[in-house]
Design an enzyme around this catalytic site. Sequence first.
Site, PDB file in Angstrom:
ATOM      1  CG  HIS A  43       1.453  -5.760  -9.608  1.00  0.00           C
ATOM      2  ND1 HIS A  43       1.295  -5.110 -10.922  1.00  0.00           N
ATOM      3  CD2 HIS A  43       2.371  -6.488  -9.616  1.00  0.00           C
ATOM      4  CE1 HIS A  43       2.168  -5.672 -11.680  1.00  0.00           C
ATOM      5  NE2 HIS A  43       3.006  -6.689 -10.873  1.00  0.00           N
ATOM      6  CG  ASP A  57       6.903 -11.384  -5.517  1.00  0.00           C
ATOM      7  OD1 ASP A  57       7.532 -12.374  -6.021  1.00  0.00           O
ATOM      8  OD2 ASP A  57       6.960 -10.041  -5.843  1.00  0.00           O
TER       9      ASP A  57
HETATM   10  N1  CMC Z   1       0.891  -2.071   1.772  1.00  0.00           N
HETATM   11  C1  CMC Z   1       0.126  -0.889   2.111  1.00  0.00           C
HETATM   12  N2  CMC Z   1      -0.092   0.348   1.396  1.00  0.00           N
HETATM   13  C2  CMC Z   1       0.211  -0.007   0.137  1.00  0.00           C
HETATM   14  C3  CMC Z   1       0.841  -1.119  -0.498  1.00  0.00           C
HETATM   15  C4  CMC Z   1       1.119  -2.086   0.585  1.00  0.00           C
HETATM   16  N3  CMC Z   1       1.675  -3.265   0.126  1.00  0.00           N
HETATM   17  N4  CMC Z   1       1.189  -0.816  -1.699  1.00  0.00           N
HETATM   18  C5  CMC Z   1       0.529   0.260  -2.215  1.00  0.00           C
HETATM   19  N5  CMC Z   1      -0.119   0.964  -0.967  1.00  0.00           N
HETATM   20  C6  CMC Z   1      -0.585   2.158  -0.810  1.00  0.00           C
HETATM   21  C7  CMC Z   1       0.250   3.277  -0.935  1.00  0.00           C
HETATM   22  O1  CMC Z   1       0.739   3.761   0.530  1.00  0.00           O
HETATM   23  C8  CMC Z   1      -0.403   4.336  -1.904  1.00  0.00           C
HETATM   24  O2  CMC Z   1      -1.263   5.015  -0.925  1.00  0.00           O
HETATM   25  P1  CMC Z   1      -1.542   6.516  -0.999  1.00  0.00           P
HETATM   26  O3  CMC Z   1      -2.474   6.623  -2.290  1.00  0.00           O
HETATM   27  O4  CMC Z   1      -2.240   6.892   0.083  1.00  0.00           O
HETATM   28  O5  CMC Z   1      -0.417   7.213  -0.929  1.00  0.00           O
HETATM   29  C9  CMC Z   1      -1.379   3.582  -2.756  1.00  0.00           C
HETATM   30  O6  CMC Z   1      -1.550   2.396  -2.047  1.00  0.00           O
HETATM   31  C10 CMC Z   1      -0.745   3.646  -4.161  1.00  0.00           C
HETATM   32  O7  CMC Z   1       0.780   2.999  -3.887  1.00  0.00           O
HETATM   33  P2  CMC Z   1       1.741   3.326  -4.788  1.00  0.00           P
HETATM   34  O8  CMC Z   1       3.092   2.877  -4.137  1.00  0.00           O
HETATM   35  O9  CMC Z   1       1.575   4.812  -5.288  1.00  0.00           O
HETATM   36  O10 CMC Z   1       1.794   2.323  -6.189  1.00  0.00           O
HETATM   37  P3  CMC Z   1       2.834   1.931  -6.954  1.00  0.00           P
HETATM   38  O11 CMC Z   1       2.075   1.387  -8.337  1.00  0.00           O
HETATM   39  O12 CMC Z   1       3.559   2.886  -7.396  1.00  0.00           O
HETATM   40  O13 CMC Z   1       3.383   0.687  -6.352  1.00  0.00           O
HETATM   41  C11 CMC Z   1       4.011  -1.472  -5.528  1.00  0.00           C
HETATM   42  C12 CMC Z   1       3.301  -0.735  -6.652  1.00  0.00           C
HETATM   43  C13 CMC Z   1       3.954  -2.951  -6.062  1.00  0.00           C
HETATM   44  C14 CMC Z   1       5.564  -1.046  -5.555  1.00  0.00           C
HETATM   45  C15 CMC Z   1       3.442  -1.539  -4.098  1.00  0.00           C
HETATM   46  O14 CMC Z   1       2.047  -1.928  -4.220  1.00  0.00           O
HETATM   47  C16 CMC Z   1       4.146  -2.237  -3.206  1.00  0.00           C
HETATM   48  O15 CMC Z   1       5.118  -1.423  -2.701  1.00  0.00           O
HETATM   49  N6  CMC Z   1       3.932  -3.317  -2.707  1.00  0.00           N
HETATM   50  C17 CMC Z   1       4.671  -3.801  -1.824  1.00  0.00           C
HETATM   51  C18 CMC Z   1       5.993  -4.740  -2.507  1.00  0.00           C
HETATM   52  C19 CMC Z   1       5.393  -5.924  -3.503  1.00  0.00           C
HETATM   53  O16 CMC Z   1       4.804  -6.793  -3.107  1.00  0.00           O
HETATM   54  N7  CMC Z   1       6.123  -5.853  -4.562  1.00  0.00           N
HETATM   55  C20 CMC Z   1       5.852  -6.870  -5.514  1.00  0.00           C
HETATM   56  C21 CMC Z   1       5.210  -6.466  -6.815  1.00  0.00           C
HETATM   57  S1  CMC Z   1       4.819  -7.920  -7.685  1.00  0.00           S
HETATM   58  C22 CMC Z   1       6.266  -8.724  -8.470  1.00  0.00           C
HETATM   59  C23 CMC Z   1       6.701  -8.118  -9.688  1.00  0.00           C
HETATM   60  O17 CMC Z   1       6.034  -7.932 -10.512  1.00  0.00           O
HETATM   61  O18 CMC Z   1       7.910  -7.318  -9.409  1.00  0.00           O
END
Ligand code: CMC
Length: 443
Positions: free
Chosen positions: A319, A377
């Site tokens: 998240h 989720d």
């Molecule tokens: N599985 C594997 N690796 C992950 C995941 C995951 N679900 N989420 C983040 N990472 C890794 C990512 O690859 C990155 O690694 P590195 O630093 O080595 O490049 C690091 O963790 C940080 O990720 P980010 O994408 O920069 O983080 P963010 O804050 O931009 O993204 C997120 C947050 C929710 C989009 C992401 O965690 C994700 O895609 N999760 C899966 C989708 C999901 O479950 N979304 C629902 C969010 S909760 C409902 C809502 O409020 O909408």
Amino acid sequence: MARTTDSRTSPDSKKTVTLTDNTTGRTWELPILEGTLGPRAIDVRRLYADTGFFTYDPGFTSTASCDSAITYIDGEKGILMHRGYAIEDLAEHSTYMEVCYLLLHGELPNRQQRDEFERSITYHTMLHEQMMNFYRGFRRDSHPMAIMVGVVGAMSAFYHDSTDISDPYQRMVASHRLIAKMPTIAAMAYKYSLGQPFVYPRNDLSYAENFLHMTFAVPCEEYKVRPAVARAMDRIFILHADHEQNASTSTVRIAGSSGANPFACVAAGIASLWGPAHGGANEAVLKMLQEIGTKERIPEFIKRAKDKDDPFRLMGFGHRVYKNYDPRAAVLRKSCHEVLDELGMRDEPLLDLAMELERIALEDEYFNEKKLFPNVDFYSGIILQALGFPTSMFTVLFALARTVGWIAQWKEMIEDPNHRISRPRQLYIGYPKRPYIPIDQRK
Ligand code: CMC
């Protein structure tokens, strides 16, 4: 909480940070703003005018786009509060209708306020009959979120008497209409996909019961909503009601900042919510669990999630704000067991698989290091499937529940005397000016 023009300004005007341009040696003092909780903010509103600099923050990871008294999140500690009340308390003791009132009006309603609010919402549940024609224009296999974007946007064309955003009464009517009609619109999107007749709202039922009835009843037989199912539905609505300045809420605020009507703004919010990184994740979680299939295959998927060259991510994990267990996931995890027990689905293999996946991921160094915990989720999809919803409806339910958050945030913005049109700037990285090339000289 009363909003005053200078509520954001630190009472101690000496609280500043100093910005130094090391190339020229010039310095500027920037005020520090303090909220009631959470990190302080550096006030950069005059930065460009005073210094000629922009700030650069794609994805807004370090930017407070507004001030707000509605929702507070402490992502490090896993805290979520609405108007100062913990989400766990609201989920345990309140109803979704009470939470809607709280978000919109700032306080929990007394009995009389609650009854009047529920009456007003009930009174607005029917859709203008002409709106049914919109559904017939869609293909039967349309994604229900596509229908939601279209039909909610079309409300602007039907409810002209609540689109004057400068009139507090019209703003209130529009808010109540959106909360009231969203279940009707969502249930009709589902019915349309099945080819079943639309079921009209019933005002003797609670908000959650009415939605379940419109979704699952058919005219040829009686459908009784099970109290435990209605309670689980209501709790899911509470847990999704608001989540401060997430992508869809920011979209609603930005759309509304230009003076657009609330129906159009909420349609924009629905579009933003649809993406798999946001509201679409609950649908993606279930698809992922089905793809994993058996516990034996979990390590293979964990390995893929950690592989930089593989775009696969563990859906329902991670998240932007929570760097701890999402408090909504904790409530839903418990709820999930209760609902499946109640429905006689204790041995549901998907729940078993999800629990094992959670266990393995929480023990994994990669997920720990990056503070990736289950989010809301991760469990909501399993409950929704147990309640009988197809995966395509999951994000629709999120939109339905989040409508009150969108509209409360929109209302807060419109009522802020300092609000201006949202207009971010950019760091231009394209060509500098160059001579025009006539077509016969182009390569
Ligand atoms: N599985 C594997 N690796 C992950 C995941 C995951 N679900 N989420 C983040 N990472 C890794 C990512 O690859 C990155 O690694 P590195 O630093 O080595 O490049 C690091 O963790 C940080 O990720 P980010 O994408 O920069 O983080 P963010 O804050 O931009 O993204 C997120 C947050 C929710 C989009 C992401 O965690 C994700 O895609 N999760 C899966 C989708 C999901 O479950 N979304 C629902 C969010 S909760 C409902 C809502 O409020 O909408």
